[in-house]
Design an enzyme around this catalytic site. Sequence first.
Site, PDB file in Angstrom:
ATOM      1  N   LYS A  27       6.367 -35.897   8.376  1.00  0.00           N
ATOM      2  CA  LYS A  27       6.125 -34.288   8.021  1.00  0.00           C
ATOM      3  C   LYS A  27       5.003 -34.431   6.730  1.00  0.00           C
ATOM      4  CE  LYS A  27       8.291 -30.316   5.764  1.00  0.00           C
ATOM      5  NZ  LYS A  27       8.515 -29.857   4.872  1.00  0.00           N
ATOM      6  N   PHE A  29      13.594 -28.235   6.110  1.00  0.00           N
ATOM      7  CA  PHE A  29      14.084 -27.025   5.579  1.00  0.00           C
ATOM      8  C   PHE A  29      14.192 -26.074   5.604  1.00  0.00           C
ATOM      9  CE2 PHE A  29      12.222 -29.691   1.679  1.00  0.00           C
ATOM     10  CZ  PHE A  29      12.326 -28.095   0.986  1.00  0.00           C
ATOM     11  N   ASP A  71       6.489 -25.055  -6.952  1.00  0.00           N
ATOM     12  CA  ASP A  71       6.971 -23.806  -6.654  1.00  0.00           C
ATOM     13  C   ASP A  71       5.644 -23.615  -4.265  1.00  0.00           C
ATOM     14  OD1 ASP A  71       8.475 -21.453  -6.679  1.00  0.00           O
ATOM     15  OD2 ASP A  71       6.456 -20.238  -6.746  1.00  0.00           O
ATOM     16  N   SER A  72       6.431 -23.353  -3.836  1.00  0.00           N
ATOM     17  CA  SER A  72       6.055 -23.265  -2.710  1.00  0.00           C
ATOM     18  C   SER A  72       6.358 -21.970  -1.909  1.00  0.00           C
ATOM     19  CB  SER A  72       6.667 -24.475  -2.369  1.00  0.00           C
ATOM     20  OG  SER A  72       7.681 -24.738  -2.141  1.00  0.00           O
ATOM     21  N   GLY A 119      16.423 -29.948  -0.763  1.00  0.00           N
ATOM     22  CA  GLY A 119      15.269 -30.344   0.178  1.00  0.00           C
ATOM     23  C   GLY A 119      14.173 -30.535  -0.648  1.00  0.00           C
TER      24      GLY A 119
END
EC number: 3.6.1.66
Length: 214
Positions: free
Chosen positions: A186, A163, A74-75, A17
């Site tokens: 998005k 996702f 990084d989320s 994703g």
Amino acid sequence: MRKLDNKTLIVASHNAGKIREIRDLIGPLGFEAKSAADLNFIEPDETGTTFEENATIKALASAKASGLPALSDDSGLAIDALGGAPGVYTANWAEREDGSRDFAMAMEKVEKALQDKGATTPVERSARFVSVLCLAWPDGHVELFRGEVEGFVVWPPRGSQGFGYDPVFQPKGYDTTFGEMSADEKHGWKPGDAEALSHRARAFKIFAETCLGA
């Protein structure tokens, strides 16, 4: 800030994703994207306690392995009623005993934790998605870019787009969740656009304006 001149960029991720979203963002800018997954790079252990630390670990690993600049993300989802959890452990909440990830299960864990806290109204379920992008060069130089989008957690999940936790996150000012939005709605962003919606697109906007002059 170091400018990025090379048109081949390694996407330092094995998450399909994330790879797809980052490719969607960098493709219109003329970049060829190869992912760490495509190149069969070993995933480094994410031992950091912040998004910045983990993004740096991933980007440096791919940059050094490839000899090319690498961009990582990084989320995670930070929920106020849960003290900022799951935060940097967002993916961990989806892990099963066999090592696979089940985000339907993870969303149920989030909902149970919120119910245990008595958090039932949107105000009590405030949250934000955070994304930190790291651009790393093989010589160890790194640049970091952070994007955030405020919203709240909904239940039940809505939508099958995106996702991860997208079906339970409704950004502030919208009636739909990330899971109900098209990819363009998005995270679509291109140079010249004043704003970007998603956390990843907001971080990318800063990256593009800083390192690409976009």
